[in-house]
Design a protein around this motif. Structure first.
Motif, short mmCIF file in Angstrom:
data_model
loop_
_atom_site.label_atom_id
_atom_site.label_comp_id
_atom_site.label_asym_id
_atom_site.label_seq_id
_atom_site.Cartn_x
_atom_site.Cartn_y
_atom_site.Cartn_z
N LEU A 1 0.85 -1.20 0.00
CA LEU A 1 0.00 0.00 0.00
C LEU A 1 0.88 1.24 0.00
N ASP A 2 0.39 2.32 -0.63
CA ASP A 2 1.10 3.58 -0.52
C ASP A 2 0.72 4.22 0.82
N ARG B 1 -8.27 5.51 -4.41
CA ARG B 1 -7.51 4.69 -3.46
C ARG B 1 -8.32 3.47 -3.01
N PHE C 1 -7.97 12.30 3.77
CA PHE C 1 -7.97 11.35 2.66
C PHE C 1 -8.00 12.04 1.30
N THR D 1 -9.88 11.33 -5.13
CA THR D 1 -8.69 10.65 -4.61
C THR D 1 -9.08 9.46 -3.75
N SER E 1 -8.18 0.95 -5.73
CA SER E 1 -6.86 0.30 -5.74
C SER E 1 -6.75 -0.72 -4.60
N MET E 2 -7.18 -0.34 -3.41
CA MET E 2 -7.10 -1.22 -2.26
C MET E 2 -7.98 -2.45 -2.44
N LEU F 1 -1.00 6.83 1.80
CA LEU F 1 -2.41 7.21 1.97
C LEU F 1 -3.28 5.96 2.11
N GLU F 2 -3.01 4.94 1.33
CA GLU F 2 -3.77 3.70 1.45
C GLU F 2 -3.56 3.08 2.83
#
Length: 115
Positions: free
Chosen positions: A27-28, A68, A59, A64, A71-72, A30-31
């Motif tokens: 995960l980045d 995210r 967030f 955004t 993506s998660m 923020l994630e």
């Protein structure tokens, strides 16, 4: 004598090893914050919908946050469950994400035992 900070540093070392395991894609930052937010809400027994999360400025914009979450979800960290209102989705951790937190907990316990 061992300093209390040594326990935390040992935990970070063990946690890095767990994060390096090929169980789920990384995960980045923020994630990671989103994942921890979802986990804390679940631990507190709170239902958490995407709409609830949009109000949290940390967030970023709604676009955004949606990117995210998508993506998660694709990485296997969260799932979006249906609610009684088809327009709302509840954000939940996957079983793989829960196992990840179990492993981190084991790291914390191990770090405190290796004093």
């Amino acid at each position: 004598m061992t300093r209390p900070a040594d326990i935390y540093l040992r935990f970070l070392q063990l946690a890095n090893a767990v994060r390096g395991l090929p169980t789920l894609p990384a995960l980045d930052p923020l994630e990671q914050r989103i994942l921890e937010f979802v986990a804390r809400a679940g631990q507190a027994g709170q239902s958490l919908c995407v709409r609830d999360m949009i109000g949290h400025a940390e967030f970023g914009s709604p676009a955004t946050l949606h990117a995210r979450l998508k993506s998660m979800r694709e990485k296997g960290w969260i799932e979006l469950a249906d609610t009684e209102d088809a327009r709302r989705k509840q954000v939940e951790l996957t079983q793989a994400a829960l196992r990840h937190f179990d492993k981190l907990s084991e790291c914390l316990v191990k770090a405190t035992k290796n004093r």
